[in-house]
Scaffold this motif. Structure first.
Motif, PDB file in Angstrom:
ATOM      1  N   THR A  54       1.712  -2.671  -9.711  1.00  8.47           N
ATOM      2  CA  THR A  54       1.597  -1.612  -8.695  1.00  8.47           C
ATOM      3  C   THR A  54       2.475  -0.421  -9.078  1.00  8.47           C
ATOM      4  O   THR A  54       2.074   0.732  -8.912  1.00  8.47           O
ATOM      5  CB  THR A  54       2.038  -2.135  -7.312  1.00  8.47           C
ATOM      6  N   ALA A  55       3.673  -0.719  -9.588  1.00  9.40           N
ATOM      7  CA  ALA A  55       4.621   0.346  -9.918  1.00  9.40           C
ATOM      8  C   ALA A  55       4.349   0.965 -11.285  1.00  9.40           C
ATOM      9  O   ALA A  55       5.216   1.612 -11.857  1.00  9.40           O
ATOM     10  CB  ALA A  55       6.047  -0.181  -9.850  1.00  9.40           C
ATOM     11  N   SER A  56       3.163   0.738 -11.820  1.00  9.45           N
ATOM     12  CA  SER A  56       2.809   1.427 -13.064  1.00  9.45           C
ATOM     13  C   SER A  56       1.322   1.761 -13.046  1.00  9.45           C
ATOM     14  O   SER A  56       0.895   2.538 -12.186  1.00  9.45           O
ATOM     15  CB  SER A  56       3.235   0.605 -14.288  1.00  9.45           C
TER      16      SER A  56
ATOM     17  N   MET B  70      -1.347   2.370  -9.940  1.00 11.95           N
ATOM     18  CA  MET B  70      -1.253   3.531  -9.049  1.00 11.95           C
ATOM     19  C   MET B  70      -1.471   4.859  -9.778  1.00 11.95           C
ATOM     20  O   MET B  70      -1.220   5.915  -9.221  1.00 11.95           O
ATOM     21  CB  MET B  70       0.128   3.541  -8.381  1.00 11.95           C
ATOM     22  N   LEU B  71      -1.913   4.793 -11.021  1.00 11.51           N
ATOM     23  CA  LEU B  71      -2.024   6.022 -11.799  1.00 11.51           C
ATOM     24  C   LEU B  71      -3.455   6.507 -12.007  1.00 11.51           C
ATOM     25  O   LEU B  71      -3.695   7.475 -12.723  1.00 11.51           O
ATOM     26  CB  LEU B  71      -1.322   5.839 -13.157  1.00 11.51           C
TER      27      LEU B  71
ATOM     28  N   GLY C 188       0.999  -4.111  -3.015  1.00 15.54           N
ATOM     29  CA  GLY C 188       2.333  -3.689  -2.612  1.00 15.54           C
ATOM     30  C   GLY C 188       3.281  -3.683  -3.785  1.00 15.54           C
ATOM     31  O   GLY C 188       2.940  -4.136  -4.882  1.00 15.54           O
ATOM     32  N   PHE C 189       4.461  -3.199  -3.537  1.00 16.05           N
ATOM     33  CA  PHE C 189       5.500  -3.239  -4.573  1.00 16.05           C
ATOM     34  C   PHE C 189       6.382  -4.465  -4.348  1.00 16.05           C
ATOM     35  O   PHE C 189       6.363  -5.412  -5.109  1.00 16.05           O
ATOM     36  CB  PHE C 189       6.312  -1.940  -4.560  1.00 16.05           C
TER      37      PHE C 189
ATOM     38  N   PHE D 199       0.020  -5.502   6.983  1.00 11.42           N
ATOM     39  CA  PHE D 199       0.967  -4.843   6.082  1.00 11.42           C
ATOM     40  C   PHE D 199       0.577  -5.107   4.631  1.00 11.42           C
ATOM     41  O   PHE D 199       0.229  -6.218   4.265  1.00 11.42           O
ATOM     42  CB  PHE D 199       2.369  -5.399   6.374  1.00 11.42           C
ATOM     43  N   GLN D 200       0.615  -4.054   3.815  1.00 19.88           N
ATOM     44  CA  GLN D 200       0.277  -4.155   2.389  1.00 19.88           C
ATOM     45  C   GLN D 200      -1.159  -4.606   2.111  1.00 19.88           C
ATOM     46  O   GLN D 200      -1.428  -5.199   1.071  1.00 19.88           O
ATOM     47  CB  GLN D 200       1.255  -5.079   1.651  1.00 19.88           C
TER      48      GLN D 200
ATOM     49  N   PHE E 278      -4.242  -0.804   4.935  1.00 19.62           N
ATOM     50  CA  PHE E 278      -2.934  -0.195   5.180  1.00 19.62           C
ATOM     51  C   PHE E 278      -2.667   0.923   4.168  1.00 19.62           C
ATOM     52  O   PHE E 278      -2.217   2.020   4.511  1.00 19.62           O
ATOM     53  CB  PHE E 278      -1.887  -1.318   5.068  1.00 19.62           C
TER      54      PHE E 278
ATOM     55  N   HIS F 249      -2.248   5.018   4.728  1.00 20.31           N
ATOM     56  CA  HIS F 249      -1.056   5.753   4.327  1.00 20.31           C
ATOM     57  C   HIS F 249      -1.280   6.691   3.145  1.00 20.31           C
ATOM     58  O   HIS F 249      -0.344   7.306   2.639  1.00 20.31           O
ATOM     59  CB  HIS F 249       0.097   4.776   4.042  1.00 20.31           C
TER      60      HIS F 249
ATOM     61  N   PHE G 216      -2.617   6.071  -0.035  1.00 21.39           N
ATOM     62  CA  PHE G 216      -2.348   5.654  -1.413  1.00 21.39           C
ATOM     63  C   PHE G 216      -3.547   5.133  -2.180  1.00 21.39           C
ATOM     64  O   PHE G 216      -3.430   4.808  -3.360  1.00 21.39           O
ATOM     65  CB  PHE G 216      -1.177   4.668  -1.453  1.00 21.39           C
TER      66      PHE G 216
END
Ligand SMILES: [Zn+2]
Lengths: 318, 264
Positions: A240-242, A245-246, A259-260, A278-279, A283, A287, A289
């Motif tokens: 997710t943190a790479s 999400m790009l 989620g992260f 949540f997540q 959701f 938000h 994303f």
């Protein structure tokens, strides 16, 4: 000194809680299939048999975690959807490729790439070997070139059945090469993500894969090329943190965990229960994303349309 | 020294913070606040300053030394808006051709409801993607804890250095032990197998330099380590600034491209 100790314990507490987050995220990276999948696999069925009181599910059947119906696996169909309640079961990479790529068009890259043990981590090779035998996969991603609706692209599909789709050297290298191939050949990239996050047996090398794949995605983007991600259940932690999400366009399936930090970590940090939604993909849509939630059966058509809207010519017509 | 002893030093509340180094090494530091989108995240400090005769952008993850400070700094655990502030400042540095220096000291990105709602994963991912393309020299230094993606989000730089008693890892040894052995108390053992010390990471090629501290840690002679950092920064930035931008960028790409071991 007392004050100092208080501060210190405060810090320890926080950092331990933070760790817990990572624990949860990484826990998913351990090759223990989720409960619902346990029932899918006959080998695990023996295990649940010694836990008495467990309901007996006949071979070839599966209990839907959503509506509790016991379903003949064949009735899930190629798209792995519960016929009673439409719950989406996780798809493995092979089935996903079949569902998305035009028939016979998938030309797989790096078929023989497999993990070594960069940190000499105890028993890592053994774990890999046994998973390879069990799943028929070399590692947690398939990459290749294919057409969708006749239009060419590079496709990457992660598989949660292999160490929870965790991001190690092989996943990182295959995705990086896929981006590099696409950049060289001016092709769009579509990645189906599903991952528990980093592969802890590869430690810092796993973390570096996040930067490596993102760098290749940046180069591809700099060349003006299209990148679409489809987030599938679950997409968490370092993925997710790479690259998840790009995407220029980020799609997801309904009711997907994205989620992260892990839910339990967050609950531990804030000391309260999180709402059920949540997540979820819903959701994240709310938000801002992800771009859209797409039903599983509509994905090939939507992806073909997106390729068309980006002027990706049909193969042979360019 | 056992790896876990380094973890303890790295986490010491008396350990010099990002602002300690910034104030010692640079002149005329002007702090700049906010991500221009949501709010200012106090876990991240950043701004412009002089390194000798050179204007630079400096950014740090800031921990506190008192409980009060730590609450304000959220124990050095940034929210998405913190990472977005760093990206704003780094893009600003690129516009004005200032080198960027990042001081990393975080157990990780904050795991909370707001952080997830505001896209912690997206914020970190965006940094990874943008930093690889920044057209100015970039250096990051892990001064305490380098925790996972929350640290990497500031470490996609031309050079990554670590202080001798800092650690950089995919997750904490406690977390690692509780996953692997279902026992967080075996963190010491975990620290040994995880390869998280500056020395180990230097051997793995993850960092280019290990910066000395006096016995017991940098807090025992802060000036010693801070001066070392300053002189190394001056030398390194002179070298990096001399490169043409395309070379700089292609070397940065290769730096991260080579990580990973596999067979085929
Ligand atoms: Zn159902």
């Amino acid at each position: 000194m007392k004050l100092l100790n208080n501060i210190r314990s405060g810090i320890d507490k926080i950092s331990v809680e933070n760790l817990k987050g990572k624990v949860t995220a990484i826990k998913d990276a351990i090759p223990v299939p989720e409960k619902k999948e346990k029932k899918e696999k006959p080998k695990k069925a023996e295990k649940s048999a010694d836990k008495d009181k467990k309901e007996e599910i006949p071979d070839g059947f599966i209990k839907c975690p959503s509506c509790s119906a016991v379903i003949d696996k064949k009735d899930l169909g190629a798209l792995k959807i519960c016929p009673k309640c439409a719950k989406l079961f996780r798809m493995n990479a092979k089935d996903r490729v079949k569902a998305i790529a035009d028939k016979g068009s998938f030309d797989e890259f790096d078929i023989n790439m497999e993990s070594v043990n960069p940190l000499d981590f105890p028993d890592y090779e053994v774990k890999i070997k046994s998973l390879q035998e069990k799943t028929g996969l070399k590692d947690a991603v398939k990459t290749g070139r294919c057409t969708i609706g006749g239009r060419p692209c590079v496709l990457g599909v992660m598989d949660s059945g292999f160490m929870m789709g965790s991001l190690g050297s092989v996943v990182g290298e295959k995705l990086t090469r896929a981006f590099e191939y696409a950049t060289e050949n001016k092709l769009p990239v579509i990645i189906f993500t599903c991952s528990g996050g980093a592969r802890m047996q590869e430690g810092i090398i796993s973390l570096m894969q996040m930067a490596k794949v993102s760098a290749a995605a940046a180069k591809h983007s700099d060349a003006g090329l299209l990148y679409v991600t489809v987030l599938t259940d679950p997409t968490t932690g370092g993925v997710t943190a790479s690259y998840a999400m790009l995407g220029d366009i980020i799609l997801s399936e309904p009711k997907t965990l994205i989620g992260f930090a892990g839910r339990r970590v967050i609950e531990g940090t804030i000391k309260q229960k999180l709402p059920d939604d949540f997540q979820t993909s819903e959701f994240l849509l709310e938000h801002g994303f992800i771009d859209a939630i797409v039903e599983r059966e509509s994905l090939p058509g939507v992806l073909a349309d997106i390729l068309k809207l980006h002027n990706v010519e049909k193969a042979g017509e360019a | 020294m056992p790896a876990y002893d380094k973890v303890k030093i790295a986490r010491k509340v008396s350990r010099p913070t990002a602002l300690d180094y910034i104030n010692h090494i640079f002149d005329d530091f002007i702090e700049l606040h906010g991500d221009r989108g949501f709010r200012d995240d106090s876990a991240i400090v950043g701004g412009i300053a002089m390194l000798g005769d050179t204007p630079v952008t400096v950014i740090g993850v800031q921990k506190g030394k008192t409980m009060e400070e730590n609450i304000k700094r959220n124990f050095g655990q940034p929210h998405p808006e913190g990472y977005r502030k760093t990206l704003r400042l780094m893009k600003q540095a690129e516009k004005f051709r200032r080198p960027i220096i990042n001081f990393i000291n975080t157990s990780g990105a904050y795991p909370g409801v707001g952080a997830e709602e505001r896209g912690q994963g997206e914020a970190i991912a965006r940094n990874l993607m943008e930093m690889i393309d920044l057209r100015v020299p970039t250096i990051s230094i892990v001064i305490g804890e380098g925790g996972s993606g929350g640290a990497l989000a500031l470490a996609v730089t031309d050079r990554v250095w670590m202080l001798e008693n800092s650690v950089y890892a995919v997750l904490s040894p406690e977390g690692f032990a509780s996953i692997l052995w279902k026992d967080a108390k075996r963190a010491k053992e975990a620290a040994d197998v995880m390869k998280i010390t500056a020395e180990d990471l230097y051997d793995l090629g993850v960092v280019e330099k290990v910066i000395k501290e006096v016995d017991g840690g940098a807090q025992n002679d802060f000036g010693f380590t801070a001066n070392l950092i300053k002189s190394k920064l001056e030398t390194e930035l002179a070298e990096l600034t001399a490169k043409d931008t395309d070379t700089l960028l292609s070397e940065r790409y290769d730096r991260f491209r080579r990580f990973g071991e596999f067979k085929e």
